[in-house]
Design an enzyme around this catalytic site. Structure first.
Site, PDB file in Angstrom:
ATOM      1  N   LYS A 175       0.825  -1.205   0.000  1.00  0.00           N
ATOM      2  CA  LYS A 175       0.000   0.000   0.000  1.00  0.00           C
ATOM      3  C   LYS A 175       0.855   1.248   0.000  1.00  0.00           C
ATOM      4  O   LYS A 175       1.959   1.269   0.523  1.00  0.00           O
ATOM      5  CB  LYS A 175      -0.895  -0.089   1.248  1.00  0.00           C
ATOM      6  CG  LYS A 175      -1.211   1.168   1.983  1.00  0.00           C
ATOM      7  CD  LYS A 175      -1.997   0.883   3.237  1.00  0.00           C
ATOM      8  CE  LYS A 175      -1.410   1.636   4.413  1.00  0.00           C
ATOM      9  NZ  LYS A 175      -2.073   1.426   5.671  1.00  0.00           N
ATOM     10  N   ASP A 221      -5.374  -6.080  10.777  1.00  0.00           N
ATOM     11  CA  ASP A 221      -4.622  -4.829  10.907  1.00  0.00           C
ATOM     12  C   ASP A 221      -4.453  -4.493  12.387  1.00  0.00           C
ATOM     13  O   ASP A 221      -5.144  -5.070  13.239  1.00  0.00           O
ATOM     14  CB  ASP A 221      -5.349  -3.686  10.175  1.00  0.00           C
ATOM     15  CG  ASP A 221      -4.348  -2.676   9.594  1.00  0.00           C
ATOM     16  OD1 ASP A 221      -3.176  -2.683  10.017  1.00  0.00           O
ATOM     17  OD2 ASP A 221      -4.743  -1.879   8.731  1.00  0.00           O
TER      18      ASP A 221
HETATM   19  C1  R5P Z   1      -1.058   1.862   8.942  1.00  0.00           C
HETATM   20  O1  R5P Z   1       0.108   1.611   8.733  1.00  0.00           O
HETATM   21  C2  R5P Z   1      -1.863   1.145   9.973  1.00  0.00           C
HETATM   22  O2  R5P Z   1      -1.353  -0.124  10.243  1.00  0.00           O
HETATM   23  C3  R5P Z   1      -3.323   1.055   9.582  1.00  0.00           C
HETATM   24  O3  R5P Z   1      -3.426   0.292   8.397  1.00  0.00           O
HETATM   25  C4  R5P Z   1      -3.917   2.397   9.328  1.00  0.00           C
HETATM   26  O4  R5P Z   1      -3.449   3.329  10.238  1.00  0.00           O
HETATM   27  C5  R5P Z   1      -5.410   2.343   9.403  1.00  0.00           C
HETATM   28  O5  R5P Z   1      -5.916   3.635   9.199  1.00  0.00           O
HETATM   29  P1  R5P Z   1      -7.153   3.854   8.249  1.00  0.00           P
HETATM   30  O6  R5P Z   1      -8.253   2.996   8.772  1.00  0.00           O
HETATM   31  O7  R5P Z   1      -7.461   5.333   8.375  1.00  0.00           O
HETATM   32  O8  R5P Z   1      -6.727   3.503   6.865  1.00  0.00           O
END
Ligand code: R5P
Length: 323
Positions: free
Chosen positions: A205, A231
């Site tokens: 990503k 996550d």
């Molecule tokens: C980013 O590196 C984190 O691990 C999460 O993927 C991210 O912070 C999630 O944030 P959001 O829901 O705003 O995409």
């Protein structure tokens, strides 16, 4: 003004200080205290009309080990300041040691600089906590292991895997794939895959803004298979929505499951996840749940994990310090 009232005295309470809480997640503090057979202590946490915080411990804590639970979840700055004020008050009241239990550690994502004129806020927050007088930190699934390196004091990092794996297991169909939504989560997702006995796929990503992300690649085979996204946190939901889009395009089976330790769920995240065909979301109570209970969102408590961590810290102390 918001405040935290006096706690209950339970039978058999020892001379140990009770567990104290700020206003960010008193429900979790109650659950941790219950698991430890302790009570939540009386500490008035209020706001002046101009927004400044006011803190007052309403019972003696001189010579005690003081444990303060306060995730620095949204509103991040207010909750952080509240924690700092409680730590300072405890120190000035003569606490022997102060342990800050910060289940969700705000600003942990600011752990490296992407430009020459940017701050390193995870480090700054670590310095603030140490300066206020914290002796030890307990936290949960910090964004990176690097967080520990920003502190000179012990950091006790707990993982939510032992409570989230049993909760998600019934939702994992045969042949399902665990998916890491970015390279930073590969290790955590790998642990889920190992515990659930699934294969692992990894998305790559690129973040455009705080709320906009772009998936730029997928490693692994998801065609015709159910996917379980893992996550550390769901903030706006942007990461998982984009992950779901790429998985659909790659032929994954509709109806995704998402598991994340910290459910910040800001900015209409739940609606966005539902619209992206993420039918079930599992998070913990590291952040006080702000949404209505529903079949789509399951909140799993980390209270037993935090209680175990506090027992472990206590067991590691010199016997004289335990009384
Ligand atoms: C980013 O590196 C984190 O691990 C999460 O993927 C991210 O912070 C999630 O944030 P959001 O829901 O705003 O995409």
């Amino acid at each position: 003004m918001r405040g935290v009232g006096p706690g209950r005295e339970e039978a058999g309470a020892t001379a140990r200080a009770p567990l104290f809480t700020g206003t960010a997640n008193p429900g979790l503090a109650e659950a941790v205290a219950r698991a430890l057979g302790r009570r939540v202590g009386a500490c008035a946490v209020e706001r002046f009309p101009d927004g400044e915080v006011s803190v007052r411990f309403e019972e003696p804590i001189r010579g005690c080990d003081v444990h303060i639970l306060q995730p620095t979840s949204p509103p991040v700055d207010a909750n952080l300041m509240e924690l700092l004020a409680m730590v300072d008050a405890a120190r000035r009241a003569g606490a022997r040691r102060v342990v800050a239990i910060v289940p969700y550690f705000g600003y942990a994502r600011s752990d490296s600089r992407h430009g020459r004129r940017e701050p390193l806020l995870a480090r700054l927050v670590a310095d603030l906590l140490e300066t206020a007088g914290v002796d030890e930190i307990v936290t949960l699934d910090p964004h990176t292991d690097q967080l520990e390196g920003f502190f000179r004091i012990p950091v006790h990092a707990v993982t939510a895997v032992p409570v989230l794996v049993p909760a998600v297991r019934p939702l994992v169909a045969a042949g399902a794939v665990v998916v890491s939504p970015d390279a930073g989560r590969v290790e955590m997702a790998g642990r889920y895959a190992a515990e659930l006995g699934t294969e692992l796929a990894v998305l790559h990503k690129r973040r455009r803004t705080g709320a906009e992300v772009e998936a730029i690649g997928l490693s692994g085979d998801v065609r015709g298979r159910n996917c379980v996204l893992i996550d550390d946190m769901i903030s706006t939901g942007g990461t998982l929505v984009e992950a779901a889009r790429v998985l659909r395009e790659a032929g994954a089976r509709p109806g995704f499951v998402a598991v994340a330790t910290h459910g910040l769920l800001v900015d209409g995240a739940l609606e966005k996840l539902a619209a992206a065909d993420i039918k079930r979301v599992l998070v913990t109570d590291s952040v006080a749940p702000r949404h209505e209970a529903s079949t789509a969102v399951q909140v799993v408590s980390i209270a037993p994990l935090i209680a175990d961590a506090l027992r472990e810290i206590r067991a590691g102390e010199a016997p004289a310090a335990r009384e």
